[in-house]
Every structure is written in C-alpha cells, then in structure tokens.
Design an enzyme around this catalytic site. Sequence first.
Site: not given
Lengths: 749, 282, 168
Positions: A77, A166-167, A335, A372-373
């Site tokens: 990616k 998410c966090m 997650m 995740g980010q």
Amino acid sequence: MSISRREFLESAAAASALAALSGLPRPVQAAGGEKWVKSVCRYCGTGCGLYIGVRDGKVFAVKGDKDNHNQGFLCLKGFLLPQILTAPTRCLYPMIRKDGKLVRASWEEAMSLVASKFKEAIEKYGPDAVAFYGSGQGLTEETYVANKLFKAGIRTNNVDGNPRLCMASAVGGYVTTFGKDEPMGCYEDIDHADVFLLVGTNTAEAHPILFQRIVRRKEKAPGTKVIVMDPRRTPTARIADLHISFKPGTDLAILNAMAYVLVHEGYVDEEFIKNHVVFGEGTETNKSFEDYKAFLAKYTPEKAAAIAGCKAEDIVTAARWFGARGKASMSMWTMGLNQRTEGVWANNLVHNLHLITGKIGTPGSTPFSLTGQPNACGGVRDGGALSHLLPYGRLIANEAHRKEMEKLWGVPEGTLKPKPGPSTVEMFQKVEAGEIKCLYIMCTNPGQSLPNVGRYRKALQRDDVFVVVAEAFHPTRTSELADVVLPAAAWAEKEGVYGCAERRYQLLEQAIPPSGEARPDFEILCDLGRRLGLGHLVPYKTPTDIWNEILTVCKGTVYDFTGMTRERLRQAHGLLWPLPTPDHPGTNRRYVKGEDPFVPADWPHRIKFYGRPDGRAVVWMRPFKGPEEAPDAEYPMYYTTGRVIEHWHTGTMTRTCKELVHANAEAVAELHPADAQKLGVKTGDKVKITSRRGSQVFKVKVTDTSRENLVFVHMHDDQHLCNLITIDALDPISKQPEFKVCGVKVEKA
Amino acid sequence: MNKPRRWTPLRRSVQLAVALLYLVLPFLNRWGLRGFMGNLASLKVGPVDLLEPAVALSVVLAAGKITASLVLALLPVVALAVVLGPVFCSWVCPWGLLSEGLDYLKIRTLHLHRTWTADGYRKLRPLRMAALLVFLLASSVVASPLVALLAPPRLVTALPQELFYLSVRPVVTGSVLLLWLLAELFLPRRWVCRALCPVGALWNFLRLPWTLQVRFEPTLCVDPKVAPCHLHCPWGIDPRSMGRFDGCTNCLRCVEGCPSTALRAGFGKPMDPPVRTKKVST
Amino acid sequence: MKASRRGLFPALCGRVPLRPPGARPEPEFAALCIRCNRCITACPYKTLKPASWIYGERAGTPLVVPRKIPCYLCMACPPVCPTGALDPITDKRAVRMGLAVVDPESCFAHQGILCRTCVDECPLEGEAIYQDGELKPVVTEKCVGCGVCEKVCPVAEPAIVVRPRGDQ
C-alpha cells in the site's frame, strides 16, 4: 558565471541523488533533476519512514527510509502511494450543494457560506449546536488548530475524532491501569521478545511491517513462541506456535484464566507486585492479592474453555509460555480487544498478565497496543482532540487542567466548558436528534465507518443539519452527504507531524504543491476562525508556527517533547517522547529508571509508574460478561469485521490503486466450509447478511480461515458497507463501539 | 398387401428432438442439470458414459493405448450400431438433419437435378475409406484425436454448448463448422456426410451380416427395370444392389417409397451375395 | 515419446496450456481429450475454456487462464472425463497442474515492498507457498498450480505465474 553556475547545479544534482540513495536527510532540489523528500507513510499506525521521489513537480515514486524503524521496508500500500495523488477521485475545488446537487464553487463562496451557517447556528442555538469530527489521519498541527478553535474559540466540547472508533479502549486501558495514556514499550522490544501474545490482532495484514519484524525475530531466535488468540485462523495465526480460536467476545474469560494459571503455577513475581502493583475492582484500588486470587477462582482454564469454546490445555500452555521465567513476553492487540463493550476491561486484563509476572519495562517485555491510524496517537490522543480531553494528558473535567490550558491559549478564565462533550457515536446521535446543526468533518469518512451506519447516514441527511466535509477525495460515502465539500491538500502536498504507535513523532515534509485548488487543512481552519471573528486564536502562517506553540503546550506534562524542534524533526528519522530537552535522545521505554527522564535517578526500583499518584499500576479484577449482542435463535451467527493487507480503512485511497483493486476487488463474506454447506453456498455465490440494524449482500468466500458459526467481512469496500450490520453499542468507559461482535442471520441471496 | 409404414415422419421427429435437445441442454445444464451433459463426442446419461466410436478409435491411435473407461463407454454405442446399423447418421446426427435441409435448398434454389447417378454411391466408397484412413492416420501422427476436433457431429452439438452455457467465443468450433458448411454448399451433393465425415464412415463398418438392413425381394418388385429406389435415397444408394459397406444408413426412405413390398427392413440373413441388377441409366 | 508424437503446432509455437486438475501429462492428455466439453461444463467457476487455434491441433481442449479465472480446486471436473484424460482424483493436494514461479525482477516482496497477497490467497494455506525470513514468497513442491496466486498478484504483469507441468 552562468556556466560555472550550471556546473554547480549539476554537481548538486548528483549529490542529491547520492544523498537520496544513502538515505541522507533533506536532499536539496537540483535544477531539472529529481528530489527525494523525507516523509512517513500515509496509512497505518506503524508509521514507516519513506522518501517521496519528485520529478517535474510530480511524485513518481516512494522508497522506504533505511534509517527509520522500518529499515527501508514498506508494504504494498505504501509503495503505491504515488497513485493516490493523481486519482480521478481527487477533490480539486470547493463544492456547494445547490438544488440537491454538489456543484463547483469558489473558495470565497464556500467559506462565507460555512462561516455564516456556523455563526447562525451558534447565535441561535448556542455553541453546542456546532461540532467538529476529526481524524487520526490529520496532521498534529491541523488537529491542534481544530481542537483550539472549537474548544477555546467557539467554546464547545463537541470535538471528537475517529480514534474513538479504534483506540479509545486502549487509551482507557492504559489510563486506568497506568494512569497515563500511550504504551511504555517500543517497536525495538520486538527484537528482544521471546514470547509474543497476539490477541485480537491480525498483525500480518493490519501492520505488515511490524509482523515482518516479528517473523525476523522468530527466524533469528528459533525458540521464540508466538501465541495468536483470534476466532479466525488469520494469516497471522499461520506463524503461530499456538493458535487459540474462541467464540468472539469471550477473550476476557481466557485472559483471566491465563492469570489463574500464572498465579496457581508459581509464575508470579511477588517482589514486583510488592513494589509496583495495587489491586482494584470497579473504580477502587483497595483490594489485595488474596482478593485477586479469589476473583480468579471463577476462571479456571476448564471453566474459561467452556465459556470460550476452546481447549483448556491451550490456555494453560499459553500461560506457561507467557509466564516462563527469564523469558521476555510482549503482548500486542488491536481492534479485537478495543472495539468491544468490554474493551477497556479486556485491555486491563492484558496489562494484568504483565504486572503479575513483572514482565514489563525490560527489553522485550511490554503490553503494546498497535494503532490503526498514522496519527491517532500523535494528533488526537496526545493532542487531546477528543470530547473529554485537553492537550497532552489534560482532562476537561479537571479544573486545574482547564485553567492551565486557558492560560496557555491566552483566553479568559472560564472560557473552556467544564462538561465533556459527546463521544463520536453520541455526537452523531445528537446530529440525529437535531441538537447539532453544523458539523465539520475533517479527513475521515463516518458515512462508511460508523457502526450501524445506516442510522447515522440518515442523520447526516437531515435537512436542518449543515455538513461540511474537508477531504482530499470526492466522492466518498461521507462527502456525498455533505452540504459543502472543501478540497484538502493530500499527503505529500502539505507539511506536518505524525505520531505513531510507539510514541514516535516524525515530520512529513511537503513534496509537491496541493493539487487543483486544494489547501492544507490548517489553512482552511484558520480561514474559518478568522471568518468567525476568532482570528486572534489561530494566527498561524505556517505549520511551524503551530508546532512551536504545541511545544509550549506539552512542556511540563509527562508527554514533554519540548526538545523536538522543527529543525531536529527535519534531521531525525523519528523521535520518541518524552524528550524534554534538545539534547535528549528520546525515550524507548517509559517508566524505566535510566531511560525515562521523569523517573528520578534516586528512585529505589527499576520502574516507576508515575502516571498514578502512588507510582503503582493497578491489577484490575474485570469479570467476563460477554458481548452486547451474542447470537440467538433469530440471528444465530457471529458477525465480525476487520482488515486485509491490500486495503486501508474505507478504501478512499487504496481503492484508487489499480494493483490493490486487482488483488482484492470487493468485500466478501468469509464462511467456514461447514456453514457454507449448511447454507448451500460456494465461493462466488451471494449471501445476504442481516442483523437487527440492517442487511447487505456479499459474495461468499468459503475458507477454513473462518471459525464455524462466524462470518467475517473486510471493512474497506465502499460499495458493500459492512457497517450497515454492525452494532452501535458502546463501552461504558471508553465509549468505543462494539464493531467486532454482533448476531446475524445469513441467507443465500 | 399392407401399405408399408411411413418412416420419415418418425425419423424427422427423432432428428428434430435430438437437435432440440442439444439446443436446450446448455440451458438445462446452466440451471443445474448435471445428469445429462456433453456433446456428440461423448455423452453422460445418468451414470452411463457414452462414447462415439470414430472419436474413440482416433483417441486410441493418438494415445497409443486403450483404457478401460474408453472400452466401457464404447460398448453400448457399438452394440447399437451392430444391431440397428449406422442409424447415427440418418436418425440422430443434427448435422445430418442440417445436411439434408441444405441439400433440399440447394436443389430448390439451384434447380439441380433431383436425380442421382445409379452407381455414384459405389464410386464414393474408396473416397470415404480414404477420408477415414487419413483422419485416423493423422490422429496418430500428431498425437491428437482429430476426429474429435474436426468431425461435424461434435462441432454442431458443441456450438450451442459453447454459445449458451460456457459463454466463450466459439472460435475453433465455429471456424471448422464454417468450412464444413462451405463444403456442403460447393462440393457435390451431401459429400460431407457421404464421403468426408469419419464418423459415418466408421459406423458403416460396424455392420455385421445380421445387422438391421433393407432387404430386397426381387420377386415382389413391380418393375425392376425402372424402379426409382435410389432416387428416394438421400444418399442416392440403390438398395437392390448395394453391398454391406456401401453407406446405407437405415433411414428407410426407400422402404417407405417402395410401391410394392419388395424392400423391407429386417434382421437376420443378409442379402449376400448382393443381388446385382443391371445398370440402370437415367 | 517420439518428437513427432509430441504434436506439431505446440512444438512450433512453444505454447503449453495449463490443464484442469487431474490431467495426464501433456502429450497423453492432448491425445486422450475428445473435446466433449464435459469438464468445461462441470466447472462452476467458468475457469475452464476450450483452447483456441494458437494451440494448433490441441484447439478445443480445456485449459485454464489463471490471470482471468484460476482453478478453485473444487474437483468437480476430474470425475466427468470419459476417456481418462483427467484422472478422477478428489484430493486437491494430489493435483499437479503446474508450479508457480516467482519472478524476482518484478515481485514486490523481492524489492523490499511487503506484499503477501499470493501467500494469503493460496488455497493450500502455507503449504504450497510461504514467506522466507525476508518475507519473500517461496513456492514449495506441494504447489498444485491452481493459479490463484497468479490471479491476485497486484503487479500488472503478474510476478508469479504458473508454469504448466505439462511438457516438462
């Protein structure tokens, strides 16, 4: 003179090419040549360093930064990032909804409309009628400006961001156990760990570069054990020495049972517990080790195995490996633990394992939450851009913290409202109820990513709600619902700081000018601030201005990174805070004497959990309750969602890369062969998945990766919305929704 | 004297039914029918495999070996051929139906003589044998069953299959079929079936002395001299003088057309030696 | 087998098609296949297609073009073959259609770009293709040649392709 000048430039070009190859920082631009600009990957929270190759004003390639933690490696990616900049879905000019359609407008027209709508809403209904929904992908400076503008300028705490999705539970876990957010460990711990406990994480697909590091560790030290706890036999589980598959939502029982084994088989580090640990239940920390033992009696491996649908001996094995004396144990999760109604509790239970065995704060031993980010940690968690937070560990509910921030921001005392605002899902429920009239969404896609998204898409479509979406891409499933779409500069088109999972802050330099009429988000926010008469709060001309202010704001907190000047960030390949002075090297392991500048040199122990007033971490007794919506007779199957390696988040970017779309075209429902046989479907057929909230049709992929009675769908497909089905029940502490477990029925379509 | 039975309507019905079946089969297969599949190279009917003999022989020569499954699939078809004669060409093969139709159109539009030379069929015998030999030898040389690749019966039944079920462009099948169509149009009447098709040629050789065939009883013939038997025959064969391997496909058109009962189909004692009538010129 | 029996056109054009699962080794398969299309009809994924004229006299025989549709190893085709051109096997691990070959020049993983699409999608899940210490894909002898990896490879000209075991 001109000739010698050209010669000079040519030699400079050669030097810059060389510099690029050798990974030297800041290669200079040479005339007509190419330059390599130091940056960070736009995607996951691993935060891989890379160089952006620019030729003729266009990005033509990226390559991994050999001097950063990723050692020059990138995943596919990241490697294909240049394609997103020229994607046909780039948003290149402002758009305003007229007669139901988004039409092109000028910046002046769009911004004056946004400002007038905001003014009107604030005047008519008060500041809480407007809200900001941000992102763990915005740059730290951008998120900071938005946070300041809304909380101190407009005076509303309606500021939240997608890290809530998410966090939040990881934050809740760290804060309740250690007193402060953010992991104490670092990526380098992977190189020292002897045992990996990967629970609720598909690291191989969600964090490929970290997974690679785990694989290398395993190759180098053949005795290394990898325990994977996941209902699905994911690609991560393929390198596992032990894979425990269990019923979704029952991992709390397993984690408690592991603690039971550790306690009853003598793996407990009593010395460590005596010096560093207290025991607690509910919100009180008044319990003893004996109370804890009594609590664990309910979680023998046999009982836990019966609850979770796994083997008792596997739980025992996992505990024995984890607790083995002299071995370094590292746990990681994402997650699978966080997106749960018991998310904070599940996080606590992982921390418990480390605390009772003392496997924490030494190389290779740490409970490490994967993010995740790319900037959930740096921008939103640390920056305090959530509805209950203020920057750098300060709380809205804490009067001293408010006063401190009011002083730092130069606003009158009492400007900051004392009541925390709504969390993400609650915020969209306020939109649904008509309480929020204007919503500014920056760099995120809630129209696809919220749980039970059908409900909130309807809310965003209310006629009396004015939705502004600042986004580098259009259409997205959110921008299609917007009243105004503002074109934001994309990655590589602007400068700023990202902070990734290991407290690592890194500068992304600007490589090319913004496409079309796009502007960096901070400029848009400053423009809005000026139009609302709050220009004095956001007087910034460059991201560096903002960063310099941030450095004053973090000073004196336990996050202190005052030593990270802009110039130092430009030179460095990522720096780990705390980093309080310009000559401090950064902190790999927090709370550890000799490494963390906030642990006094005369502290009698090797570690001090200074986040809590007593300097001790808490072992919490967290019972297993089960998910909000377990399968029943009507909706008999488990439904869960997750990532695949080829795509990222809502696919806004990755789905513009032809290679990635080729490799993984659409979201499919992964079914276990036994379930497929029951349903009479095979790979390629279609099934309709229905929950109490909505339904969606997916193609089937039959694979024994899946667990029986569990259907998995990846979350990246904007045409097949997995979140029409997910549940919007929240963790009572972290307010994070339970994306990961709900009951569905599956029918052949 | 009983009027002989009218065979042609029955034969047409069978031919049409087979052709229709192959048109519909792709759709049935698509809707999940799995018990009946294949084309005229090989068919699966329930648990039974059927194999076309010329195709099978070509496979044996190409592969240089015989497999048990091959023999098993061949048995029912060979049994049919041995009992009923080469009815495949006249009663089953959709190309045969097409060929008859084209022949009829050719005669109508080009105003060709409806007539056959009386002993033309006998002259074709070596050509037919040569064509079969070439097919089989070539199969052996290139190690590929060319009968399967090129014979019209498979092609004409594979075409709807490829068009309506497999959704592939039938380039190979279509191009060979086109060649056969051109041959049908520009070569003498019905040469494709009578002389070139290896399938019919081999079926023809599967006759045993007691196989069903048209028998001639000279004593019952109304007018042996001018009898138009061979004019009825779609292949121009004179049933009164034909030999066992002269190409008769038991279509029974001659029996139907016989004004007397001199021509009759039956099993048993062959008309061997054939009753040679004098040459009848037209 | 004698050279002449290897077939004329394939010898000229050098093209060896990828055959359905259970196929006999190549010259024998081409000799035994009667183009009855039954395997093609049996395939639920429309994987099998009749070969075109570029395969010479092997035209009409079934083949797999994995980049378009790979074989999903449902094993529906081997039992329907009437001539034994396909062995009636039912175990997908016994299939030997071909062998996947990685091109290190174009494979992302070989350039230090972490890509594991082929490994993740392989139906034999780690047996046929695994990642070595540097996370480069390595194909083992257990590869059956179904072509799923070739299908999903993100490189425009796939960096992993199935070499038919056919004439080897």
